[in-house]
Motif scaffolding. Structure first.
Motif, PDB file in Angstrom:
ATOM      1  N   GLY A  58       0.822  -1.204   0.000  1.00  0.00           N
ATOM      2  CA  GLY A  58       0.000   0.000   0.000  1.00  0.00           C
ATOM      3  C   GLY A  58       0.853   1.250   0.000  1.00  0.00           C
ATOM      4  O   GLY A  58       2.055   1.167  -0.214  1.00  0.00           O
ATOM      5  N   PRO A  59       0.270   2.396   0.227  1.00  0.00           N
ATOM      6  CA  PRO A  59      -1.107   2.610   0.649  1.00  0.00           C
ATOM      7  C   PRO A  59      -2.100   2.203  -0.444  1.00  0.00           C
ATOM      8  O   PRO A  59      -1.815   2.336  -1.632  1.00  0.00           O
ATOM      9  N   HIS A  60      -3.251   1.693  -0.005  1.00  0.00           N
ATOM     10  CA  HIS A  60      -4.257   1.176  -0.918  1.00  0.00           C
ATOM     11  C   HIS A  60      -5.401   2.171  -1.063  1.00  0.00           C
ATOM     12  O   HIS A  60      -5.779   2.829  -0.087  1.00  0.00           O
ATOM     13  N   PRO A  61      -5.994   2.267  -2.257  1.00  0.00           N
ATOM     14  CA  PRO A  61      -7.164   3.133  -2.431  1.00  0.00           C
ATOM     15  C   PRO A  61      -8.382   2.539  -1.704  1.00  0.00           C
ATOM     16  O   PRO A  61      -8.396   1.347  -1.362  1.00  0.00           O
ATOM     17  N   ARG A  62      -9.388   3.354  -1.489  1.00  0.00           N
ATOM     18  CA  ARG A  62     -10.563   2.931  -0.718  1.00  0.00           C
ATOM     19  C   ARG A  62     -11.220   1.638  -1.214  1.00  0.00           C
ATOM     20  O   ARG A  62     -11.575   0.798  -0.389  1.00  0.00           O
ATOM     21  N   PRO A  63     -11.402   1.438  -2.527  1.00  0.00           N
ATOM     22  CA  PRO A  63     -12.025   0.174  -2.947  1.00  0.00           C
ATOM     23  C   PRO A  63     -11.229  -1.059  -2.515  1.00  0.00           C
ATOM     24  O   PRO A  63     -11.804  -2.072  -2.128  1.00  0.00           O
ATOM     25  N   VAL A  64      -9.911  -0.953  -2.539  1.00  0.00           N
ATOM     26  CA  VAL A  64      -9.070  -2.079  -2.121  1.00  0.00           C
ATOM     27  C   VAL A  64      -9.143  -2.260  -0.610  1.00  0.00           C
ATOM     28  O   VAL A  64      -9.250  -3.386  -0.115  1.00  0.00           O
ATOM     29  N   VAL A  65      -9.098  -1.154   0.131  1.00  0.00           N
ATOM     30  CA  VAL A  65      -9.205  -1.222   1.596  1.00  0.00           C
ATOM     31  C   VAL A  65     -10.535  -1.864   1.979  1.00  0.00           C
ATOM     32  O   VAL A  65     -10.586  -2.772   2.816  1.00  0.00           O
ATOM     33  N   ALA A  66     -11.612  -1.419   1.344  1.00  0.00           N
ATOM     34  CA  ALA A  66     -12.940  -1.962   1.646  1.00  0.00           C
ATOM     35  C   ALA A  66     -12.983  -3.462   1.366  1.00  0.00           C
ATOM     36  O   ALA A  66     -13.487  -4.239   2.189  1.00  0.00           O
ATOM     37  N   ALA A  67     -12.444  -3.882   0.229  1.00  0.00           N
ATOM     38  CA  ALA A  67     -12.452  -5.304  -0.113  1.00  0.00           C
ATOM     39  C   ALA A  67     -11.636  -6.116   0.886  1.00  0.00           C
ATOM     40  O   ALA A  67     -12.064  -7.193   1.319  1.00  0.00           O
ATOM     41  N   LYS A  68     -10.471  -5.604   1.270  1.00  0.00           N
ATOM     42  CA  LYS A  68      -9.621  -6.338   2.215  1.00  0.00           C
ATOM     43  C   LYS A  68     -10.270  -6.453   3.596  1.00  0.00           C
ATOM     44  O   LYS A  68     -10.032  -7.417   4.307  1.00  0.00           O
ATOM     45  N   LEU A  69     -11.095  -5.469   3.952  1.00  0.00           N
ATOM     46  CA  LEU A  69     -11.766  -5.492   5.259  1.00  0.00           C
ATOM     47  C   LEU A  69     -13.134  -6.176   5.196  1.00  0.00           C
ATOM     48  O   LEU A  69     -13.743  -6.446   6.219  1.00  0.00           O
ATOM     49  N   SER A  72     -18.213  -2.283   2.645  1.00  0.00           N
ATOM     50  CA  SER A  72     -18.439  -1.410   1.498  1.00  0.00           C
ATOM     51  C   SER A  72     -17.604  -0.131   1.655  1.00  0.00           C
ATOM     52  O   SER A  72     -17.130   0.177   2.753  1.00  0.00           O
ATOM     53  N   ILE A  73     -17.488   0.615   0.576  1.00  0.00           N
ATOM     54  CA  ILE A  73     -16.783   1.903   0.642  1.00  0.00           C
ATOM     55  C   ILE A  73     -17.555   2.850   1.566  1.00  0.00           C
ATOM     56  O   ILE A  73     -16.966   3.592   2.347  1.00  0.00           O
ATOM     57  N   SER A  74     -18.887   2.789   1.511  1.00  0.00           N
ATOM     58  CA  SER A  74     -19.708   3.609   2.412  1.00  0.00           C
ATOM     59  C   SER A  74     -19.463   3.211   3.858  1.00  0.00           C
ATOM     60  O   SER A  74     -19.451   4.058   4.748  1.00  0.00           O
ATOM     61  N   GLN A 108     -22.577  -5.957   5.335  1.00  0.00           N
ATOM     62  CA  GLN A 108     -22.126  -6.419   4.019  1.00  0.00           C
ATOM     63  C   GLN A 108     -22.534  -7.873   3.792  1.00  0.00           C
ATOM     64  O   GLN A 108     -22.934  -8.247   2.691  1.00  0.00           O
ATOM     65  N   ALA A 109     -22.469  -8.694   4.816  1.00  0.00           N
ATOM     66  CA  ALA A 109     -22.877 -10.098   4.700  1.00  0.00           C
ATOM     67  C   ALA A 109     -24.369 -10.182   4.377  1.00  0.00           C
ATOM     68  O   ALA A 109     -24.782 -11.010   3.539  1.00  0.00           O
ATOM     69  N   GLU A 110     -25.178  -9.330   5.007  1.00  0.00           N
ATOM     70  CA  GLU A 110     -26.622  -9.310   4.721  1.00  0.00           C
ATOM     71  C   GLU A 110     -26.892  -8.872   3.288  1.00  0.00           C
ATOM     72  O   GLU A 110     -27.763  -9.420   2.617  1.00  0.00           O
ATOM     73  N   VAL A 111     -26.148  -7.882   2.819  1.00  0.00           N
ATOM     74  CA  VAL A 111     -26.308  -7.403   1.442  1.00  0.00           C
ATOM     75  C   VAL A 111     -25.986  -8.526   0.458  1.00  0.00           C
ATOM     76  O   VAL A 111     -26.726  -8.757  -0.503  1.00  0.00           O
ATOM     77  N   ARG A 112     -24.903  -9.241   0.697  1.00  0.00           N
ATOM     78  CA  ARG A 112     -24.527 -10.363  -0.190  1.00  0.00           C
ATOM     79  C   ARG A 112     -25.580 -11.463  -0.162  1.00  0.00           C
ATOM     80  O   ARG A 112     -25.918 -12.037  -1.189  1.00  0.00           O
ATOM     81  N   LYS A 113     -26.072 -11.754   1.036  1.00  0.00           N
ATOM     82  CA  LYS A 113     -27.089 -12.795   1.198  1.00  0.00           C
ATOM     83  C   LYS A 113     -28.354 -12.425   0.415  1.00  0.00           C
ATOM     84  O   LYS A 113     -28.930 -13.258  -0.284  1.00  0.00           O
TER      85      LYS A 113
END
Length: 130
Positions: A58-69, A72-74, A108-113
């Motif tokens: 990194g440093p990683h942009p927000r989309p990458v940080v969100a994915a790693k965690l 969502s970006i929000s 995020q898990a609920e959104v995916r479900k």
């Protein structure tokens, strides 16, 4: 008549987004020029050391940080994470497991479900209607 094929180029910000890296952390020569489609393809297939280092540390942009965690970006914004993070900082957050991170992961898990449920329902309705 000879056809001239124009070289397709993109701004460094677009190329950085496609490479999944934070633009401000890239070398000056990358930020100050333009990137051709051929150069982008070369960077993707045989990344130079600076690109490998950025992707790893990194440093990683927000989309990458969100994915790693796993949020969502929000969700990052709601958790107060507005700056790019390094891999070390992301790992520290995973270890600390702050309340906002656990809440956003659950959301995020609920959104995916729900997305999977809707996709399944959609595919069942098209199978039955044919």
């Amino acid at each position: 008549m000879t056809q001239h094929q124009s070289t397709q180029t993109m701004k460094p910000a677009t190329a950085a987004k496609k490479l999944g890296v934070y633009l401000d952390a890239t070398p000056a020569e990358f930020r100050e020029g333009v990137v051709s489609r051929a150069e982008l393809n070369a960077l993707q297939t045989d990344p130079p050391q600076w690109l490998r280092d950025l992707r790893r540390d990194g440093p990683h942009p927000r989309p990458v940080v969100a994915a790693k965690l796993g949020v969502s970006i929000s969700g990052l914004a709601r958790g107060g994470v507005t700056e790019p993070l390094t891999t070390e900082q992301i790992e520290a957050l995973k270890q600390e497991r702050p309340e906002w991170l656990e809440r956003e992961r659950a959301t995020q898990a609920e959104v995916r479900k729900e997305a999977a449920r809707l996709k399944k329902r959609g595919s069942e309705s098209t199978e039955g209607g044919a």
